[in-house]
Design a protein around this motif. Structure first.
Motif, PDB file in Angstrom:
ATOM      1  N   ALA A  75       0.682  -1.054   0.116  1.00  0.00           N
ATOM      2  CA  ALA A  75      -0.047   0.026  -0.043  1.00  0.00           C
ATOM      3  C   ALA A  75       0.615   0.913   0.293  1.00  0.00           C
ATOM      4  O   ALA A  75       0.524   2.500  -0.514  1.00  0.00           O
ATOM      5  N   PHE A  76       2.008   1.645   1.045  1.00  0.00           N
ATOM      6  CA  PHE A  76       3.444   2.469   0.772  1.00  0.00           C
ATOM      7  C   PHE A  76       3.692   2.580  -0.819  1.00  0.00           C
ATOM      8  O   PHE A  76       3.019   3.942  -1.007  1.00  0.00           O
ATOM      9  N   ILE A  77       4.072   1.633  -1.815  1.00  0.00           N
ATOM     10  CA  ILE A  77       4.292   1.799  -3.012  1.00  0.00           C
ATOM     11  C   ILE A  77       3.358   2.177  -3.712  1.00  0.00           C
ATOM     12  O   ILE A  77       3.834   3.063  -4.343  1.00  0.00           O
ATOM     13  N   CYS A  78       2.708   1.816  -3.667  1.00  0.00           N
ATOM     14  CA  CYS A  78       1.053   2.252  -4.026  1.00  0.00           C
ATOM     15  C   CYS A  78       0.896   3.750  -3.880  1.00  0.00           C
ATOM     16  O   CYS A  78       1.323   4.022  -4.840  1.00  0.00           O
ATOM     17  N   TYR A  79       1.338   4.115  -2.492  1.00  0.00           N
ATOM     18  CA  TYR A  79       0.837   5.309  -2.394  1.00  0.00           C
ATOM     19  C   TYR A  79       1.866   6.129  -3.399  1.00  0.00           C
ATOM     20  O   TYR A  79       1.874   7.381  -3.880  1.00  0.00           O
ATOM     21  N   LYS A  80       2.886   5.908  -2.494  1.00  0.00           N
ATOM     22  CA  LYS A  80       4.366   6.114  -3.220  1.00  0.00           C
ATOM     23  C   LYS A  80       4.178   7.204  -4.410  1.00  0.00           C
ATOM     24  O   LYS A  80       4.703   8.213  -5.177  1.00  0.00           O
ATOM     25  N   PHE A  81       4.269   5.601  -5.365  1.00  0.00           N
ATOM     26  CA  PHE A  81       3.939   5.405  -6.757  1.00  0.00           C
ATOM     27  C   PHE A  81       3.119   6.754  -7.061  1.00  0.00           C
ATOM     28  O   PHE A  81       3.283   7.513  -8.046  1.00  0.00           O
ATOM     29  N   PHE A  82       1.644   6.294  -6.504  1.00  0.00           N
ATOM     30  CA  PHE A  82       0.894   7.154  -8.241  1.00  0.00           C
ATOM     31  C   PHE A  82       0.380   8.954  -7.185  1.00  0.00           C
ATOM     32  O   PHE A  82       0.074   9.411  -7.378  1.00  0.00           O
ATOM     33  N   THR A  83       1.155   9.048  -6.278  1.00  0.00           N
ATOM     34  CA  THR A  83       1.478  10.645  -5.615  1.00  0.00           C
ATOM     35  C   THR A  83       2.554  11.197  -6.293  1.00  0.00           C
ATOM     36  O   THR A  83       2.754  12.631  -5.672  1.00  0.00           O
ATOM     37  N   LYS A  84       3.390  10.348  -6.464  1.00  0.00           N
ATOM     38  CA  LYS A  84       5.069  10.725  -7.275  1.00  0.00           C
ATOM     39  C   LYS A  84       5.931  11.705  -5.943  1.00  0.00           C
ATOM     40  O   LYS A  84       6.116  12.429  -5.335  1.00  0.00           O
ATOM     41  N   SER A  85       5.644  11.096  -5.080  1.00  0.00           N
ATOM     42  CA  SER A  85       6.039  11.714  -2.959  1.00  0.00           C
ATOM     43  C   SER A  85       7.219  10.591  -2.566  1.00  0.00           C
ATOM     44  O   SER A  85       6.807   9.293  -2.323  1.00  0.00           O
ATOM     45  N   ASN A  86       8.187  10.472  -2.268  1.00  0.00           N
ATOM     46  CA  ASN A  86       9.297  10.368  -1.205  1.00  0.00           C
ATOM     47  C   ASN A  86       8.754  10.201  -0.435  1.00  0.00           C
ATOM     48  O   ASN A  86      10.185   9.715   0.722  1.00  0.00           O
ATOM     49  N   THR A  87       7.989  10.635   0.628  1.00  0.00           N
ATOM     50  CA  THR A  87       8.330  10.767   2.134  1.00  0.00           C
ATOM     51  C   THR A  87       6.718  10.565   2.292  1.00  0.00           C
ATOM     52  O   THR A  87       5.952  10.450   1.654  1.00  0.00           O
ATOM     53  N   ILE A  88       6.927  10.285   3.825  1.00  0.00           N
ATOM     54  CA  ILE A  88       5.577   8.867   4.052  1.00  0.00           C
ATOM     55  C   ILE A  88       5.560   9.659   6.130  1.00  0.00           C
ATOM     56  O   ILE A  88       6.819   9.104   5.882  1.00  0.00           O
ATOM     57  N   SER A  89       4.680  10.158   6.763  1.00  0.00           N
ATOM     58  CA  SER A  89       5.409   9.913   7.924  1.00  0.00           C
ATOM     59  C   SER A  89       4.688   8.328   8.820  1.00  0.00           C
ATOM     60  O   SER A  89       3.763   7.657   7.976  1.00  0.00           O
ATOM     61  N   PRO A  90       5.737   8.250   9.816  1.00  0.00           N
ATOM     62  CA  PRO A  90       5.766   6.712  10.381  1.00  0.00           C
ATOM     63  C   PRO A  90       3.599   6.937  11.098  1.00  0.00           C
ATOM     64  O   PRO A  90       2.887   5.498  11.028  1.00  0.00           O
ATOM     65  N   GLU A  91       2.915   7.815  10.938  1.00  0.00           N
ATOM     66  CA  GLU A  91       1.790   7.753  11.743  1.00  0.00           C
ATOM     67  C   GLU A  91       0.990   6.967  10.018  1.00  0.00           C
ATOM     68  O   GLU A  91       0.234   6.250  10.699  1.00  0.00           O
ATOM     69  N   ILE A  92       1.571   6.930   9.454  1.00  0.00           N
ATOM     70  CA  ILE A  92       0.147   7.370   7.995  1.00  0.00           C
ATOM     71  C   ILE A  92       0.397   5.551   7.595  1.00  0.00           C
ATOM     72  O   ILE A  92      -0.523   4.710   7.271  1.00  0.00           O
ATOM     73  N   MET A  93       2.229   5.372   7.774  1.00  0.00           N
ATOM     74  CA  MET A  93       1.911   3.944   7.923  1.00  0.00           C
ATOM     75  C   MET A  93       1.262   2.509   9.674  1.00  0.00           C
ATOM     76  O   MET A  93       0.929   2.077   9.142  1.00  0.00           O
ATOM     77  N   PHE A  94       1.723   3.345  10.409  1.00  0.00           N
ATOM     78  CA  PHE A  94       0.688   2.713  11.134  1.00  0.00           C
ATOM     79  C   PHE A  94      -0.906   2.906  11.214  1.00  0.00           C
ATOM     80  O   PHE A  94      -1.598   1.563  11.129  1.00  0.00           O
ATOM     81  N   LYS A  95      -0.569   3.777  10.742  1.00  0.00           N
ATOM     82  CA  LYS A  95      -3.041   3.813   9.792  1.00  0.00           C
ATOM     83  C   LYS A  95      -3.070   3.063   9.581  1.00  0.00           C
ATOM     84  O   LYS A  95      -4.387   2.402   9.077  1.00  0.00           O
ATOM     85  N   ILE A  96      -1.871   2.216   7.829  1.00  0.00           N
ATOM     86  CA  ILE A  96      -2.512   1.459   6.999  1.00  0.00           C
ATOM     87  C   ILE A  96      -2.718   0.422   7.679  1.00  0.00           C
ATOM     88  O   ILE A  96      -3.790  -0.060   7.599  1.00  0.00           O
ATOM     89  N   SER A  97      -1.815  -0.118   8.255  1.00  0.00           N
ATOM     90  CA  SER A  97      -1.553  -1.483   9.136  1.00  0.00           C
ATOM     91  C   SER A  97      -2.600  -1.982  10.128  1.00  0.00           C
ATOM     92  O   SER A  97      -3.229  -3.066  10.191  1.00  0.00           O
ATOM     93  N   PHE A  98      -3.212  -0.681  10.544  1.00  0.00           N
ATOM     94  CA  PHE A  98      -4.399  -0.581  11.220  1.00  0.00           C
ATOM     95  C   PHE A  98      -5.603  -1.313  10.681  1.00  0.00           C
ATOM     96  O   PHE A  98      -6.128  -1.761  10.939  1.00  0.00           O
ATOM     97  N   GLY A  99      -5.730  -0.280  10.118  1.00  0.00           N
ATOM     98  CA  GLY A  99      -7.096   0.171   9.132  1.00  0.00           C
ATOM     99  C   GLY A  99      -7.494  -1.450   8.702  1.00  0.00           C
ATOM    100  O   GLY A  99      -7.941  -1.322   8.424  1.00  0.00           O
ATOM    101  N   ILE A 100      -5.849  -1.605   7.843  1.00  0.00           N
ATOM    102  CA  ILE A 100      -6.227  -3.096   7.130  1.00  0.00           C
ATOM    103  C   ILE A 100      -6.461  -4.565   7.627  1.00  0.00           C
ATOM    104  O   ILE A 100      -7.177  -4.896   7.837  1.00  0.00           O
ATOM    105  N   CYS A 101      -5.640  -4.204   9.879  1.00  0.00           N
ATOM    106  CA  CYS A 101      -6.072  -5.575  10.219  1.00  0.00           C
ATOM    107  C   CYS A 101      -7.306  -5.205  10.824  1.00  0.00           C
ATOM    108  O   CYS A 101      -8.152  -6.041  10.823  1.00  0.00           O
ATOM    109  N   ILE A 102      -7.671  -3.920  11.289  1.00  0.00           N
ATOM    110  CA  ILE A 102      -8.839  -3.718  11.579  1.00  0.00           C
ATOM    111  C   ILE A 102     -10.919  -4.411  10.395  1.00  0.00           C
ATOM    112  O   ILE A 102     -11.082  -5.205  10.667  1.00  0.00           O
TER     113      ILE A 102
END
Length: 215
Positions: A75-102
């Protein structure tokens, strides 16, 4: 304020954690893990271990943890590719993992609840075991794919299409196996089967798509 970034070292740790978890699952149940690796082409694993499943299974729990890590990385790789962003906060990574799990856990609990309401516990348990097994298999498949996308070459739209196609094929194999195993029951309860597909398979995907993809 500078935006906090995550280096590749962080993703290396996550990939190694996934590999360690898979190795732990293999060490916990070597024979079961061997049978699990052939689940795509052999129904032996599903037939044997569906009868031995528990409410909390250490083997499935370990592979499920790897699934969350692997899907979050993709999900992060897709986010990075489609938004052309090289940065992402740890909070976003945690929210992605938590959201998928829940999302997955709530969906499983709802399906178990429906099984209890319609007195189909045994069938639902077998069906959920099959789905969880194929999802956990996807988690293992994603480990080398994520490693390639992070370190070997720059992701392209074609590669994403190929990746999604491969994952979709695994999901279809799992669905076909489940349909084949319960074809007689589905035949005589076709309306409820279609209702189930719309309510608990298609609708959540549409809602998730609408929540993630901006208008």
């Amino acid at each position: 304020m500078l935006r906090e970034t995550i280096s590749n070292d962080f993703f290396t740790i996550l990939l190694m954690a996934g590999l360690f978890i898979v190795a732990a699952a293999k060490a916990t149940s070597p024979k079961r893990f061997h049978d699990f690796t052939t689940v795509l082409g052999n129904s032996k694993y599903l037939k044997i271990y569906s009868r031995e499943q528990k409410f909390f299974d250490k083997f499935d729990a370990l592979l499920f943890t790897n699934l969350i890590i692997s899907v979050s990385l993709l999900a992060f790789i897709c986010y990075k590719f489609f938004t052309k962003s090289n940065t992402i906060s740890p909070e976003i990574m945690f929210k992605i993992s938590f959201g998928i799990c829940i999302y997955i856990l709530i969906k499983v609990l709802l399906e178990r609840l429906i099984g209890s309401l319609f007195e189909m516990d045994d069938m639902i348990d077998q069906y959920l075991f099959q789905k969880i097994s194929y999802k956990n298999y996807l988690g293992i498949v994603l480990i080398p794919m994520n490693a390639l996308l992070l370190y070997s070459f720059k992701p392209t739209l074609t590669f994403f299409y190929v990746t999604v196609t491969l994952l979709f094929i695994v999901v279809l194999i799992g669905l076909f196996t489940s349909l084949k195993a319960h074809q007689n029951l589905i035949k005589y309860n076709f309306f409820y089967f279609i209702l189930y597909l719309c309510a608990l398979e298609i609708a959540p995907c549409i809602i998730l798509y609408k929540a993630i993809i901006p208008k």
